[in-house]
Scaffold this active site. Structure first.
Site, PDB file in Angstrom:
ATOM      1  N   ARG A 139     -43.553  21.028  31.094  1.00 20.63           N
ATOM      2  CA  ARG A 139     -43.995  19.680  30.724  1.00 20.63           C
ATOM      3  C   ARG A 139     -45.415  19.539  31.229  1.00 20.63           C
ATOM      4  O   ARG A 139     -45.665  19.621  32.439  1.00 20.63           O
ATOM      5  CB  ARG A 139     -43.086  18.617  31.344  1.00 20.63           C
ATOM      6  CG  ARG A 139     -43.681  17.225  31.241  1.00 20.63           C
ATOM      7  CD  ARG A 139     -42.718  16.102  31.546  1.00 20.63           C
ATOM      8  NE  ARG A 139     -41.774  15.931  30.456  1.00 20.63           N
ATOM      9  CZ  ARG A 139     -41.067  14.811  30.261  1.00 20.63           C
ATOM     10  NH1 ARG A 139     -41.196  13.789  31.090  1.00 20.63           N
ATOM     11  NH2 ARG A 139     -40.219  14.726  29.258  1.00 20.63           N
ATOM     12  N   HIS A 154     -42.930  16.715  21.467  1.00 15.26           N
ATOM     13  CA  HIS A 154     -41.733  16.586  22.315  1.00 15.26           C
ATOM     14  C   HIS A 154     -40.516  17.062  21.501  1.00 15.26           C
ATOM     15  O   HIS A 154     -39.646  16.277  21.140  1.00 15.26           O
ATOM     16  CB  HIS A 154     -41.570  15.130  22.766  1.00 15.26           C
ATOM     17  CG  HIS A 154     -40.680  14.939  23.947  1.00 15.26           C
ATOM     18  ND1 HIS A 154     -40.059  15.989  24.601  1.00 15.26           N
ATOM     19  CD2 HIS A 154     -40.278  13.807  24.601  1.00 15.26           C
ATOM     20  CE1 HIS A 154     -39.340  15.514  25.608  1.00 15.26           C
ATOM     21  NE2 HIS A 154     -39.444  14.204  25.625  1.00 15.26           N
ATOM     22  N   GLN A 207     -36.741  16.343  22.536  1.00  8.74           N
ATOM     23  CA  GLN A 207     -36.316  14.968  22.277  1.00  8.74           C
ATOM     24  C   GLN A 207     -35.933  14.787  20.811  1.00  8.74           C
ATOM     25  O   GLN A 207     -34.919  14.166  20.489  1.00  8.74           O
ATOM     26  CB  GLN A 207     -37.444  13.994  22.648  1.00  8.74           C
ATOM     27  CG  GLN A 207     -37.099  12.550  22.418  1.00  8.74           C
ATOM     28  CD  GLN A 207     -36.020  12.040  23.364  1.00  8.74           C
ATOM     29  OE1 GLN A 207     -36.125  12.209  24.566  1.00  8.74           O
ATOM     30  NE2 GLN A 207     -34.978  11.438  22.817  1.00  8.74           N
ATOM     31  N   ASP A 237     -41.748   4.066  20.520  1.00  8.95           N
ATOM     32  CA  ASP A 237     -42.081   4.745  21.781  1.00  8.95           C
ATOM     33  C   ASP A 237     -43.090   3.857  22.514  1.00  8.95           C
ATOM     34  O   ASP A 237     -43.674   2.945  21.917  1.00  8.95           O
ATOM     35  CB  ASP A 237     -42.668   6.136  21.475  1.00  8.95           C
ATOM     36  CG  ASP A 237     -42.870   6.983  22.741  1.00  8.95           C
ATOM     37  OD1 ASP A 237     -42.279   6.652  23.791  1.00  8.95           O
ATOM     38  OD2 ASP A 237     -43.633   7.972  22.667  1.00  8.95           O
ATOM     39  N   CYS A 272     -36.810   7.223  22.925  1.00  7.99           N
ATOM     40  CA  CYS A 272     -36.675   8.398  23.795  1.00  7.99           C
ATOM     41  C   CYS A 272     -36.516   8.005  25.257  1.00  7.99           C
ATOM     42  O   CYS A 272     -35.983   8.768  26.038  1.00  7.99           O
ATOM     43  CB  CYS A 272     -37.867   9.321  23.606  1.00  7.99           C
ATOM     44  SG  CYS A 272     -39.447   8.582  24.070  1.00  7.99           S
ATOM     45  N   ARG A 299     -29.702  14.811  24.637  1.00  7.77           N
ATOM     46  CA  ARG A 299     -30.720  15.708  25.184  1.00  7.77           C
ATOM     47  C   ARG A 299     -30.038  16.908  25.826  1.00  7.77           C
ATOM     48  O   ARG A 299     -30.464  18.057  25.651  1.00  7.77           O
ATOM     49  CB  ARG A 299     -31.567  14.982  26.249  1.00  7.77           C
ATOM     50  CG  ARG A 299     -32.506  13.911  25.744  1.00  7.77           C
ATOM     51  CD  ARG A 299     -33.638  14.485  24.918  1.00  7.77           C
ATOM     52  NE  ARG A 299     -34.416  15.486  25.637  1.00  7.77           N
ATOM     53  CZ  ARG A 299     -35.423  15.218  26.484  1.00  7.77           C
ATOM     54  NH1 ARG A 299     -35.797  13.972  26.692  1.00  7.77           N
ATOM     55  NH2 ARG A 299     -36.088  16.194  27.085  1.00  7.77           N
TER      56      ARG A 299
HETATM   57  N1  NVA Z   1     -44.786   9.304  24.609  1.00  8.52           N
HETATM   58  C1  NVA Z   1     -44.127   9.259  25.886  1.00  8.52           C
HETATM   59  C2  NVA Z   1     -42.795   9.934  25.815  1.00  8.52           C
HETATM   60  C3  NVA Z   1     -42.025   9.941  27.105  1.00  8.52           C
HETATM   61  C4  NVA Z   1     -40.749  10.685  27.015  1.00  8.52           C
HETATM   62  C5  NVA Z   1     -45.010   9.934  26.935  1.00  8.52           C
HETATM   63  O1  NVA Z   1     -45.604  10.964  26.629  1.00  8.52           O
HETATM   64  O2  NVA Z   1     -45.134   9.412  28.038  1.00  8.52           O
HETATM   65  N1   CP Z   2     -37.374  11.068  27.042  1.00  8.45           N
HETATM   66  C1   CP Z   2     -37.806  11.816  28.066  1.00  8.45           C
HETATM   67  O1   CP Z   2     -38.345  12.902  27.881  1.00  8.45           O
HETATM   68  O2   CP Z   2     -37.564  11.267  29.274  1.00  8.45           O
HETATM   69  P1   CP Z   2     -38.151  11.765  30.690  1.00  8.45           P
HETATM   70  O3   CP Z   2     -39.638  11.497  30.652  1.00  8.45           O
HETATM   71  O4   CP Z   2     -37.430  10.930  31.688  1.00  8.45           O
HETATM   72  O5   CP Z   2     -37.867  13.223  30.839  1.00  8.45           O
END
Ligand code: NVA
Ligand code: CP
Length: 300
Positions: A102, A129, A132, A219, A259, A287
């Site tokens: 990540r 992502h 997800q 989102d 998500c 997930r």
């Molecule tokens: N678009 C959000 C998704 C979090 C799971 C982010 O990148 O923070």
């Molecule tokens: N939706 C998602 O990826 O959640 P986290 O940021 O908690 O991993």
């Protein structure tokens, strides 16, 4: 499929195979049927950003598959002191059977995969992502029975979720509409793919996008790394909210997904969130199952 870095890495057939396996693993878990496909294997998980769902679902999933997960905070790795990604990749490939990352830059995940001799899974970048969206597709198929003739509407930032949702939902054959402010459009390569399908509409009108939708998804207005822009974004995204008015334009039995984490009264009202909490938390649970399927496909 050698790695999972973005939805474009998957054909429709590969997505369906992952979802079928995910359904099977969900059934086996619920019925106490052992499924130790990754016995003795290890998964490293590099995190440069916060996480609740991704970390816990990958760790738990790896354990349930008989393997062992290693949480690797980038803060504690030599990578923060400047060790090149190519050396980190070649080192970790000597110890592990799979690696999840990540991070911010998609290019970092791509470079890791280029130098790794083990499968690399994107656990979220600024661009994508995919884990997800596999869970989201699983949830839609579970709740609607199939993807045939369905329309997904996305309202909000043209971010990692928008890019992966548009690509993923079009790939399985659904119709997709996206409402994003002009300044926050999805990635150009995603839009090019989407427009070529003839089943995609990009608009700045959330109302127009929501018309007749079977699935409504949103989102956060400010993704991880964009927190400092939140005041400007609150202005730019005013009106890009999933609320009861928007839901009145979608089909009466439309699903809502998110998500998470969600910011109530920003991209979604509490009212709509709580009315669809069963769908949203099934999506969250999925997930686990979808990622277990990805790990089995890549690492078994
Ligand atoms: N678009 C959000 C998704 C979090 C799971 C982010 O990148 O923070
Ligand atoms: N939706 C998602 O990826 O959640 P986290 O940021 O908690 O991993």
């Amino acid at each position: 499929m050698k790695h999972l870095l973005k939805m474009a890495d998957l054909t429709k057939q590969e997505i369906i195979e992952i979802l079928n396996l995910a359904d099977q693993l969900k059934y086996e878990l619920k019925h106490g049927i052992p499924h130790n496909h990754l016995k003795g294997k290890t998964l490293g998980m590099i995190f440069r950003k916060a996480s609740t769902r991704t970390r816990v679902s990958f760790e738990t999933g790896m354990y349930q598959l008989g393997g062992y997960p290693l949480f690797l905070s980038s803060e504690d790795m030599q990578i923060v002191r400047g060790e090149p990604v190519c050396d980190t990749a070649r080192t970790l490939s000597r110890y592990l059977n799979g690696l999840m990352i990540r991070t911010y830059d998609q290019q970092e995940a791509e470079e890791l995969a280029e130098y790794c001799s083990i499968p690399v899974i994107n656990g979220l970048t600024d661009y994508a992502h995919p884990c997800q969206v596999l869970a989201d597709l699983m949830t839609v198929r579970e709740m609607k029975g199939s993807f045939d003739g369905l329309k997904m509407c996305y309202i909000g930032d043209g971010d990692n979720m928008a890019n992966s949702l548009i690509r993923g939902f079009l790939t399985v054959g659904m119709t997709v509409s996206a409402a994003c402010p002009e300044k926050y459009r999805p990635a150009e390569d995603v839009l090019k793919f989407a427009e070529e399908t003839g089943r995609f509409e990009l608009t700045t009108s959330p109302e127009k996008a929501a018309e007749g939708a079977d699935v409504v998804i949103t989102d956060v207005w400010a993704s991880m790394g964009k927190e400092s822009e939140i005041e400007q974004r609150r202005k730019d995204f005013a009106g890009y909210q999933v609320n009861s008015h928007i839901m009145s334009l979608a089909k009466p039995d439309a699903m809502v997904m998110h998500c998470l984490p969600a910011h109530r009264e920003e991209e979604i009202t509490s009212e709509v969130f709580e009315a669809h909490a069963d769908e949203i938390f099934e999506e969250t649970e999925n997930r686990l199952h979808a990622q277990k399927a990805v790990m089995v496909k890549l690492m078994a």
